[in-house]
Write a protein that holds these residues in place. Sequence first.
Motif, PDB file in Angstrom:
ATOM      1  N   UNK A 166       0.876  -1.277  -0.196  1.00 42.80           N
ATOM      2  CA  UNK A 166      -0.097  -0.006   0.011  1.00 42.80           C
ATOM      3  C   UNK A 166       0.705   1.266  -0.123  1.00 42.80           C
ATOM      4  N   UNK A 167       2.081   0.976   0.589  1.00 45.37           N
ATOM      5  CA  UNK A 167       3.083   2.249   0.676  1.00 45.37           C
ATOM      6  C   UNK A 167       3.654   2.591  -0.717  1.00 45.37           C
ATOM      7  N   UNK A 168       4.008   1.637  -1.524  1.00 45.29           N
ATOM      8  CA  UNK A 168       4.714   1.659  -2.943  1.00 45.29           C
ATOM      9  C   UNK A 168       3.643   2.335  -3.787  1.00 45.29           C
ATOM     10  N   UNK A 169       3.694   3.828  -3.968  1.00 44.68           N
ATOM     11  CA  UNK A 169       2.576   3.977  -4.781  1.00 44.68           C
ATOM     12  C   UNK A 169       2.972   5.526  -5.226  1.00 44.68           C
ATOM     13  N   UNK A 170       2.054   5.956  -6.494  1.00 43.13           N
ATOM     14  CA  UNK A 170       2.159   7.311  -6.785  1.00 43.13           C
ATOM     15  C   UNK A 170       0.572   7.893  -6.781  1.00 43.13           C
ATOM     16  N   UNK A 171       0.575   9.023  -6.150  1.00 41.16           N
ATOM     17  CA  UNK A 171      -0.821   9.392  -6.161  1.00 41.16           C
ATOM     18  C   UNK A 171      -1.030  10.723  -6.995  1.00 41.16           C
ATOM     19  N   UNK A 172      -1.737  10.594  -8.127  1.00 36.81           N
ATOM     20  CA  UNK A 172      -2.079  11.924  -8.897  1.00 36.81           C
ATOM     21  C   UNK A 172      -2.988  12.669  -8.245  1.00 36.81           C
ATOM     22  N   UNK A 173      -3.042  14.009  -8.012  1.00 38.40           N
ATOM     23  CA  UNK A 173      -3.669  14.736  -7.453  1.00 38.40           C
ATOM     24  C   UNK A 173      -3.857  16.257  -8.271  1.00 38.40           C
ATOM     25  N   UNK A 174      -5.256  16.316  -8.469  1.00 42.20           N
ATOM     26  CA  UNK A 174      -5.340  17.771  -9.360  1.00 42.20           C
ATOM     27  C   UNK A 174      -5.239  18.625  -8.478  1.00 42.20           C
ATOM     28  N   UNK A 175      -4.891  20.004  -8.981  1.00 38.19           N
ATOM     29  CA  UNK A 175      -4.705  21.303  -8.310  1.00 38.19           C
ATOM     30  C   UNK A 175      -5.550  22.181  -8.646  1.00 38.19           C
ATOM     31  N   UNK A 176      -6.146  22.891  -8.275  1.00 34.17           N
ATOM     32  CA  UNK A 176      -7.035  23.986  -8.341  1.00 34.17           C
ATOM     33  C   UNK A 176      -6.274  25.101  -9.127  1.00 34.17           C
TER      34      UNK A 176
END
Length: 176
Positions: A166-176
């Motif tokens: 679960x720790x080995x990840x990339x999170x894509x976050x949209x910025x406003x």
Amino acid sequence: MEIKKWMQMVLVGCSVLTLAACSSHKKPDQSAIDAANAAYSNGGAHASGLGHESGFGDRANGGERLLSNRVYYFDYDSNIVHDDDKPAILANANYLLSHPGSKVMLEGHTDPRGSREYNIGLGERRANAVAGILTAKGVSPAQIRVVSYGAEKLASPGHTEADYRQDRRVVLVYLK
């Protein structure tokens, strides 16, 4: 007597080199970490769906499901994107292409094994691997920001292999 002076010179030289090497140790870019944390706390980023008002036209045939998948997992000590994650990454690339004003932050994470420096580097390589897929699809690099947290923001506090996955990840976050 000459040998003793020569040995002293070598010792002093090695000490100076050691101190110089310690002083040039680079720390992670704290401003990037602070900016990412501010985006979370100020509501500037949202990791949930884009909402029904987004007007994104790729909703048919599971497009909304693909678009909302923004966490991509990696194998141990690897920055190779799984083939199963590529359709979701490409769906987000299509969204970014059709919304050139939108920006994303790619957050690289690792499990806690390894040194802090190595994990920061691995998290960055993972985020850059996802960024590479986005830019290969035509997304402008100006729309993408990469930050690595290494093992600083664990998804799971445990110490089992399931927790590490679960720790080995990339999170894509949209910025406003």
